[in-house]
Design a protein around this motif. Structure first.
Motif, mmCIF file in Angstrom:
data_model
loop_
_atom_site.group_PDB
_atom_site.id
_atom_site.type_symbol
_atom_site.label_atom_id
_atom_site.label_comp_id
_atom_site.label_asym_id
_atom_site.label_seq_id
_atom_site.Cartn_x
_atom_site.Cartn_y
_atom_site.Cartn_z
ATOM 1 N N MET A 1 0.821 -1.206 0.000
ATOM 2 C CA MET A 1 0.000 0.000 0.000
ATOM 3 C C MET A 1 0.856 1.259 0.000
ATOM 4 O O MET A 1 0.529 2.258 -0.641
ATOM 5 N N SER A 2 1.995 1.221 0.710
ATOM 6 C CA SER A 2 2.863 2.391 0.792
ATOM 7 C C SER A 2 3.482 2.756 -0.548
ATOM 8 O O SER A 2 3.980 3.865 -0.721
ATOM 9 N N ALA A 3 3.465 1.811 -1.514
ATOM 10 C CA ALA A 3 4.061 2.068 -2.823
ATOM 11 C C ALA A 3 3.069 2.671 -3.806
ATOM 12 O O ALA A 3 3.456 3.045 -4.922
ATOM 13 N N GLU B 1 -6.266 6.510 -4.545
ATOM 14 C CA GLU B 1 -6.308 5.057 -4.665
ATOM 15 C C GLU B 1 -5.909 4.388 -3.350
ATOM 16 O O GLU B 1 -6.475 3.359 -2.963
ATOM 17 N N ARG B 2 -4.947 4.982 -2.657
ATOM 18 C CA ARG B 2 -4.513 4.431 -1.377
ATOM 19 C C ARG B 2 -5.632 4.501 -0.343
ATOM 20 O O ARG B 2 -5.868 3.543 0.396
ATOM 21 N N ARG B 3 -6.352 5.621 -0.311
ATOM 22 C CA ARG B 3 -7.463 5.764 0.643
ATOM 23 C C ARG B 3 -8.588 4.776 0.342
ATOM 24 O O ARG B 3 -9.217 4.228 1.250
ATOM 25 N N ALA C 1 -10.449 -2.248 2.967
ATOM 26 C CA ALA C 1 -9.908 -3.176 3.957
ATOM 27 C C ALA C 1 -10.638 -3.052 5.284
ATOM 28 O O ALA C 1 -10.790 -4.045 6.013
ATOM 29 N N ARG C 2 -11.112 -1.887 5.606
ATOM 30 C CA ARG C 2 -11.868 -1.706 6.846
ATOM 31 C C ARG C 2 -13.234 -2.371 6.756
ATOM 32 O O ARG C 2 -13.757 -2.871 7.753
ATOM 33 N N LEU D 1 -3.467 -5.370 4.502
ATOM 34 C CA LEU D 1 -2.644 -4.158 4.411
ATOM 35 C C LEU D 1 -1.245 -4.453 4.963
ATOM 36 O O LEU D 1 -0.640 -5.458 4.623
ATOM 37 N N ASN D 2 -0.750 -3.600 5.860
ATOM 38 C CA ASN D 2 0.604 -3.794 6.376
ATOM 39 C C ASN D 2 0.731 -4.947 7.370
ATOM 40 O O ASN D 2 1.843 -5.379 7.684
#
Length: 394
Positions: A144-146, A152-154, A160-161, A169-170
Motif C-alpha cells: 500500500m505504501s508504494a 487510490e490508497r485511501r 480493507a476496513r 494491508l501492512n
C-alpha cells in the motif's frame, strides 16, 4: 558579458522550488537537468544540484547506478543516497494472507543483495571529508505504501476496513522482519558518514534491529545514526523476544583515531633481529648490502605489548555501555594482529552465569574499578556475581 558563478548559481536557485518528497525530488532534478547544456559553468552548477541526492527506488535504478561510471567530479557532488529496496511482487489474492516463510526468505535475499551491491560500489569510491548520507527503506510495488496516488490508497484502506480478511494491508508482513542473510559479506565503507533506516511498517517494511547494527559495523566513519525501528509484535511474543536478544562483536585497529598506538614494543624484544623472509639471510653470514633491509624483515615482534591505560579506558566505556543494554548476552572486542601481538575480550552469559575473559600475549589485568563496573554489569543482567578469567595468548 559572462556572469560570475556565484550570480549564476543564485539565478539557478530560483528555477525550481525545494522538493517536498522523494518523488518531487526526482521531478525537480529531471526538470533542472535540461539547463546543464547552456555552457560549462551552468553544467557544473546544475550538476551540483542534480547529483546532490540520488534516489535508487527500483532494482533497475540500482543496477543502472552500479553500472554507471561517474567521474570523480560528479562523485564529489553526491551528498545523499536514498535506497528503497524493491521487494518481490504479490497478487491481489495474497493480500488476504500473511507472508510465507519462503516469501520472507526471498525478500531477505533481495534486501541483502541490494544493500551489498550499493556498499560494494561505494567502497571503491574515494573518501571525502563531508561523506555521504545513506537512507534505507524497503517495500514491494504491491504494498500500500508504494501506491503513488493518494486517492487510490485511501480507497484500498476503506475497502480493507469493510472486510479485514480480504486485505491485511501492512499486517501482511508485520512478523516478517527483513534481515541481512548469510550471503552478506562484511566490508569497510568509510565514505558513508550518516545512516538513516526507516523500518516502521506504516512507511515500508519492518527491518530487524540487529541487521541495522550489522550494517553500521561496516561503516567506520559514521557520525550520525538514525534508526526508526519497531519490535512490538504483540501476536508473536517469541519473535519479539528474539528481536530483543543482543549479540555484539567488534574488531578494532591497534591505533586510535588520533594516531596513538594501543601497543608498544616489549623491552625484551628491542634487540631482536629475527628474520623470517626467504630472500634474506637468517644467519647473518652475508654482507649487509645483500640482506633484506631491517624495516622490510618479517617476523619481528613489533608492538606486541599493550599500553594498559588505553585498554582500561576502553573497558570502562564498554562496561558503561553494557550497563545500558539490559538484553545483552554476548560482547566481544579484539584487535587485529599487530606483529605477534593480540588482545581479546569476551563477555558472555550462559545458563544464567556471566563470565568475562581478558586474553593477551603478555597477560592483562584490568584495574579494580574497571573490574567493579563489569561486576555491576553481571549483577544487573543475572543477579549473580561475575566469573573472571585471565588468559595467556602466547
Amino acid at each position: 558579458m559572462a556572469l560570475s558563478p556565484e550570480l549564476t548559481g543564485l539565478i539557478v536557485s530560483y528555477i525550481t522550488a525545494p522538493p517536498l518528497n522523494p518523488r518531487d525530488q526526482r521531478r525537480a532534478q529531471s526538470y533542472l537537468s535540461q539547463y546543464a547544456t547552456v555552457n560549462c559553468v551552468w553544467q557544473e552548477i546544475i550538476e551540483k544540484r542534480t547529483f546532490s541526492t540520488l534516489c535508487l527506488g527500483t532494482a533497475k535504478r540500482l543496477d543502472e547506478f552500479r553500472r554507471l561510471n561517474l567521474d570523480s567530479r560528479r562523485k564529489s557532488y553526491i551528498q545523499r543516497i536514498d535506497l528503497i529496496v524493491e521487494l518481490e511482487l504479490y497478487d491481489v489474492d495474497a493480500r488476504s494472507r500473511f507472508e510465507t516463510d519462503q516469501e520472507h526468505q526471498r525478500n531477505n535475499m533481495l534486501f541483502t543483495q541490494a544493500i551489498q551491491s550499493l556498499l560494494q560500489v561505494l567502497s571503491l569510491w574515494p573518501n571525502n571529508t563531508r561523506g555521504i548520507e545513506l537512507s534505507i527503506t524497503a517495500q514491494s510495488p504491491s504494498d500500500m505504501s508504494a501506491i503513488p496516488d493518494q486517492r487510490e490508497r485511501r480507497m484500498r484502506i476503506k475497502a480493507a476496513r469493510f472486510d479485514r480478511t480480504e486485505d491485511l494491508l501492512n499486517r501482511r508482513f508485520e512478523k516478517s522482519y527483513l534481515q541481512l542473510d548469510e550471503s552478506f559479506k562484511s566490508l569497510s565503507v568509510p565514505l558513508i558518514s550518516s545512516l538513516n533506516v526507516d523500518g516502521l511498517s506504516w512507511n515500508g517494511r519492518v527491518i530487524q534491529p540487529a541487521s541495522c547494527a550489522r550494517l553500521a559495523s561496516n561503516l567506520p566513519c559514521l557520525r550520525s545514526v538514525t534508526l526508526a525501528l519497531s519490535d512490538v509484535c504483540k501476536r508473536d511474543k517469541p519473535l519479539r523476544k528474539r528481536n530483543r536478544n543482543v549479540s555484539f562483536s567488534a574488531e578494532f585497529r591497534p591505533v586510535t583515531p588520533s594516531g596513538d598506538w594501543l601497543f608498544e614494543r616489549d623491552p625484551n624484544e628491542l634487540n631482536s633481529d629475527k628474520i623470517d623472509s626467504e630472500d634474506s639471510d637468517p644467519e647473518g653470514e652475508s654482507p649487509d648490502y645483500v640482506r633484506t633491509a631491517p624495516e622490510d624483515r618479517s617476523g619481528g615482534h613489533i608492538r606486541s605489548k599493550i599500553i594498559p591505560a588505553f585498554f582500561n579506558e576502553l573497558y570502562r566505556s564498554a562496561g558503561q555501555a553494557a550497563l545500558r543494554m539490559p538484553r545483552l548476552k554476548y560482547m566481544s572486542l579484539q584487535t587485529t594482529r599487530c606483529g605477534f601481538g593480540g588482545h581479546r575480550f569476551r563477555y558472555e552469559i550462559k545458563n544464567g552465569v556471566a563470565k568475562v575473559t581478558w586474553a593477551d600475549v603478555h597477560v592483562f589485568h584490568p584495574e579494580d574499578n574497571i573490574l567493579q563496573i563489569w561486576k555491576d554489569v553481571a549483577s544487573r543482567h543475572t543477579g549473580n556475581d561475575l566469573e573472571v578469567k585471565i588468559a595467556d595468548l602466547s
